[in-house]
Design an enzyme around this catalytic site. Structure first.
Site, PDB file in Angstrom:
ATOM      1  N   GLU A   1       0.861  -1.165   0.000  1.00 62.67           N
ATOM      2  CA  GLU A   1       0.000   0.000   0.000  1.00 62.67           C
ATOM      3  C   GLU A   1       0.907   1.228   0.000  1.00 62.67           C
ATOM      4  O   GLU A   1       1.768   1.352   0.880  1.00 62.67           O
ATOM      5  CB  GLU A   1      -0.894   0.001   1.249  1.00 62.67           C
TER       6      GLU A   1
ATOM      7  N   ARG B   1       5.743 -13.273   9.507  1.00 61.90           N
ATOM      8  CA  ARG B   1       6.343 -11.946   9.337  1.00 61.90           C
ATOM      9  C   ARG B   1       7.799 -11.977   9.750  1.00 61.90           C
ATOM     10  O   ARG B   1       8.193 -12.768  10.600  1.00 61.90           O
ATOM     11  CB  ARG B   1       5.681 -10.950  10.291  1.00 61.90           C
TER      12      ARG B   1
ATOM     13  N   LYS C   1       4.732   0.417   9.319  1.00 61.13           N
ATOM     14  CA  LYS C   1       4.774   1.692   8.605  1.00 61.13           C
ATOM     15  C   LYS C   1       4.207   2.818   9.455  1.00 61.13           C
ATOM     16  O   LYS C   1       4.703   3.931   9.433  1.00 61.13           O
ATOM     17  CB  LYS C   1       3.961   1.589   7.308  1.00 61.13           C
TER      18      LYS C   1
HETATM   19  P1  ATP Z   1       2.797  -2.345   7.992  1.00 64.06           P
HETATM   20  O1  ATP Z   1       2.297  -3.271   9.048  1.00 64.06           O
HETATM   21  O2  ATP Z   1       4.219  -1.947   8.148  1.00 64.06           O
HETATM   22  O3  ATP Z   1       1.915  -1.171   7.730  1.00 64.06           O
HETATM   23  P2  ATP Z   1       1.578  -3.638   5.842  1.00 64.06           P
HETATM   24  O4  ATP Z   1       1.449  -5.088   5.846  1.00 64.06           O
HETATM   25  O5  ATP Z   1       0.375  -2.869   6.146  1.00 64.06           O
HETATM   26  O6  ATP Z   1       2.813  -3.234   6.697  1.00 64.06           O
HETATM   27  P3  ATP Z   1       1.680  -3.440   3.038  1.00 64.06           P
HETATM   28  O7  ATP Z   1       2.158  -2.340   2.187  1.00 64.06           O
HETATM   29  O8  ATP Z   1       0.248  -3.786   3.001  1.00 64.06           O
HETATM   30  O9  ATP Z   1       2.136  -3.083   4.490  1.00 64.06           O
HETATM   31  O10 ATP Z   1       2.555  -4.741   2.811  1.00 64.06           O
HETATM   32  C1  ATP Z   1       2.802  -5.308   1.567  1.00 64.06           C
HETATM   33  C2  ATP Z   1       3.188  -6.741   1.757  1.00 64.06           C
HETATM   34  O11 ATP Z   1       4.319  -6.862   2.604  1.00 64.06           O
HETATM   35  C3  ATP Z   1       2.077  -7.552   2.370  1.00 64.06           C
HETATM   36  O12 ATP Z   1       1.900  -8.727   1.605  1.00 64.06           O
HETATM   37  C4  ATP Z   1       2.579  -7.868   3.743  1.00 64.06           C
HETATM   38  O13 ATP Z   1       2.131  -9.118   4.168  1.00 64.06           O
HETATM   39  C5  ATP Z   1       4.097  -7.848   3.574  1.00 64.06           C
HETATM   40  N1  ATP Z   1       4.770  -7.499   4.821  1.00 64.06           N
HETATM   41  C6  ATP Z   1       4.561  -6.396   5.582  1.00 64.06           C
HETATM   42  N2  ATP Z   1       5.300  -6.436   6.698  1.00 64.06           N
HETATM   43  C7  ATP Z   1       6.011  -7.601   6.652  1.00 64.06           C
HETATM   44  C8  ATP Z   1       6.958  -8.224   7.526  1.00 64.06           C
HETATM   45  N3  ATP Z   1       7.335  -7.663   8.685  1.00 64.06           N
HETATM   46  N4  ATP Z   1       7.465  -9.424   7.151  1.00 64.06           N
HETATM   47  C9  ATP Z   1       7.104  -9.991   5.993  1.00 64.06           C
HETATM   48  N5  ATP Z   1       6.227  -9.456   5.138  1.00 64.06           N
HETATM   49  C10 ATP Z   1       5.676  -8.265   5.451  1.00 64.06           C
HETATM   50 MG    MG Z   2      -1.345  -3.747   4.651  1.00 65.01          MG
END
Ligand code: ATP
Ligand code: MG
Length: 538
Positions: free
Chosen positions: A37, A263, A273
């Protein structure tokens, strides 16, 4: 002891699934996607998802799409889109022609919503946000049906059109799937599909005032793109049932499957984020690319080689067990790459003057040292030993602690590449500190067992700014800002050997005996170099 192959097979349930699907002909080609995102910069957790999504596609001869999951106009921007593209490329991956935006599918997604309404599987609901929550029930109690649940198809169609046309204010109503208010999975209790947000979108402008929810847009986007294996993190486990329901109840052209892996969490590093954004916006760091942050922009600026991140992710593996990985393991991979590749240089970060009394002012003893001791083809660097040089302040002790092998009155040390010297004395400053150390060159045979010090000529060397980083947080699992390390950045002026000025910016060095360093892409200038410490030497 399990073998490497057994370990991989055990941890790697995703590879097993992909291999099965290819073997059984369920899919001819693997298609994955990385769906960030664009509401912030990517962090080291995303590096895992990127390596997994792009890495597996590459490994099995398939393709990976980069898809901006841009369904939330209020928090997203082109700045973030561009940073994401730059970070994925920097990590070494390429989406080719397959750059997509969920917002490009808004019309399709709306069409699927209409299908659900026509099939009596979605309805427009006017409950307030608080009521929506109250009606949803809890983990232990079932939810209650919304009073709007049994509207006619015709009425729902008309209301949905009005929602799209902007007839209602933000929050006045939502579109919900009609599934099961008593489901043990809360996600299945008539989840929201669309909400009204009269906000400007960075790509679709003011064309839309209704925006699909993540759960609705994500599976449909996967299906529209023909994704085969939709990989995400474990917290989406409960969303899978809804993902499947939506795929089963719309006329989408493909049937992707969602698989969840653990994760990546690393001690002392924030991988959220939202929390990174807080650090940036409240000014606790210099920006999204602050070298202390675990954003990809930050670690890149600091000097982490992308190969080290890929190796780290491969080492951690693709299991289903949530774990907290020690930051030392990440640093190990950084050192492992740099030890092989980083040219050597001498920089004194806490200088004290050393006067070589048998050299006159203007004398120069030419010294040639390899850039990479293990690889002569990498060339050499020219240095000059002069009467005044700098050494590290802590390489001299008036009263040496036990087993001190460095410089102390009367002792002999080697100066890297420039022979041996014996300390002949020292001068004190007015405040009682050591102002200057004096020495004279002696035969190398006298230096047996002595330490070798790095040094920089005071007349030929360059003043350089050196940024030494400590951990940003003082605890392994930071929860609030009071745990910020007040001295996470220490800036000092050191002296560097002249060869540093010849390299292009961005070269990563091993400053002998000090650590690995990289010139700072933002702050370093040809006439004044600024270096970031990537990692200490162990
Ligand atoms: P955040 O929790 O930091 O806001 P998010 O999951 O909301 O992260 P996205 O931009 O939606 O952020 O993430 C894109 C992809 O990255 C998703 O498929 C998510 O599962 C993966 N992802 C996010 N954080 C991690 C992590 N710590 N380890 C592995 N994959 C991750
Ligand atoms: Mg997300």
């Amino acid at each position: 002891m399990e073998t490497e192959a057994e370990h991989r097979a055990g941890a790697d349930f995703v590879r097993e699934i992909i291999e099965r699907d290819l073997r059984e002909g369920t899919h001819q080609q693997v298609v994955t996607r990385f769906p960030p995102e664009p509401n912030g910069y990517l962090h080291i957790g995303h590096a895992k998802a990127i390596c997994v999504d792009f890495g597996l596609a590459k490994e099995y001869g398939g393709r990976c799409h980069l898809r901006m999951d841009d369904t939330n106009p209020e928090t997203e921007s082109t700045e973030f889109v561009e940073s994401i593209m730059g970070d994925v490329r920097w990590l070494g991956f390429d989406w080719g022609a397959h750059l997509y935006y969920a917002s490009d599918y808004f019309e399709h997604i709306y069409g699927y919503a209409v299908e659900l309404v026509e099939a009596g599987k979605a309805y427009v609901c006017h409950l307030s946000e608080a009521d929506l929550r109250a009606y949803r029930g809890t983990v232990t109690e079932p939810g209650r049906p919304s009073p709007y649940r049994d509207r006619s198809v015709a009425e729902n169609l008309r209301l949905l059109e009005q929602m799209r046309a902007g007839a209602f204010e933000d929050g006045a109503c939502v579109l919900r799937a009609k599934i099961d208010m008593a489901s043990s999975n809360m996600k299945m209790r008539d989840p929201l599909l669309y909400r009204i947000r009269k906000a400007h979108h960075h790509r679709t402008g003011d064309k839309w005032c209704i925006y699909p929810m993540y759960d609705f847009a994500h599976c449909l986007s996967d299906a529209i793109e023909g994704v085969t294996h939709s990989l995400c993190t474990l917290e989406f486990d409960n969303n899978r049932e809804l993902y499947d329901w939506l795929i089963d109840n719309t006329s989408v052209p493909a049937r992707p499957h969602q698989y969840e892996f653990a994760r990546l969490n690393v001690t002392g590093l924030i991988t959220s984020k939202r929390r990174l954004k807080q650090l940036v916006e409240e000014g606790h760091v210099e920006g999204w690319d602050d070298p202390r942050l675990p954003t990809l922009a930050g670690v890149r600026r600091r000097g982490y080689p992308p190969e080290a991140l890929r190796n780290f992710v491969a080492d951690v593996g693709l299991g289903k067990t949530q774990s907290l990985v020690e930051v030392e393991r990440l640093e190990h991979h950084v050192r492992e790459v740099l030890n092989r590749e980083a040219p050597r240089a001498m920089v004194v970060v806490d200088p004290i003057e050393l006067v070589i009394e048998d050299l006159a002012d203007g004398d120069e003893v030419r010294v040639e040292l390899p850039r990479l001791p293990a690889d002569p083809s990498a060339g050499s660097r020219a240095l000059a030993l002069t009467r005044a040089v700098y050494i590290e302040r802590d390489d001299f002790a008036v009263v040496p602690p036990p087993k001190f092998k460095r410089l102390t009155p009367g002792s002999v040390v080697r100066l890297r590449g420039a022979g041996a010297v014996r300390c002949t004395g020292y001068d004190l400053a007015a405040d009682g500190s050591v102002a200057r150390v004096r020495c004279a060159r002696v035969d190398d045979a006298e230096a047996r067992g002595a330490a070798t010090l790095h040094w920089v000529s005071a007349s030929a060397g360059l003043p350089v700014t050196v940024r030494l980083y400590g951990p940003l947080f003082l605890v392994d699992e930071p929860t609030d800002l009071s745990q910020l390390n007040p001295s996470s950045l220490q800036t000092v002026t050191g002296w560097g050997e002249p060869s540093l000025a010849e390299d292009a910016p961005g070269v990563r060095y091993q400053f002998e005996r000090v650590g690995y360093f990289c010139s700072d892409a933002k702050l370093s200038r040809a006439d004044h170099l600024v270096f970031n410490r990537i990692v200490a030497l162990r």
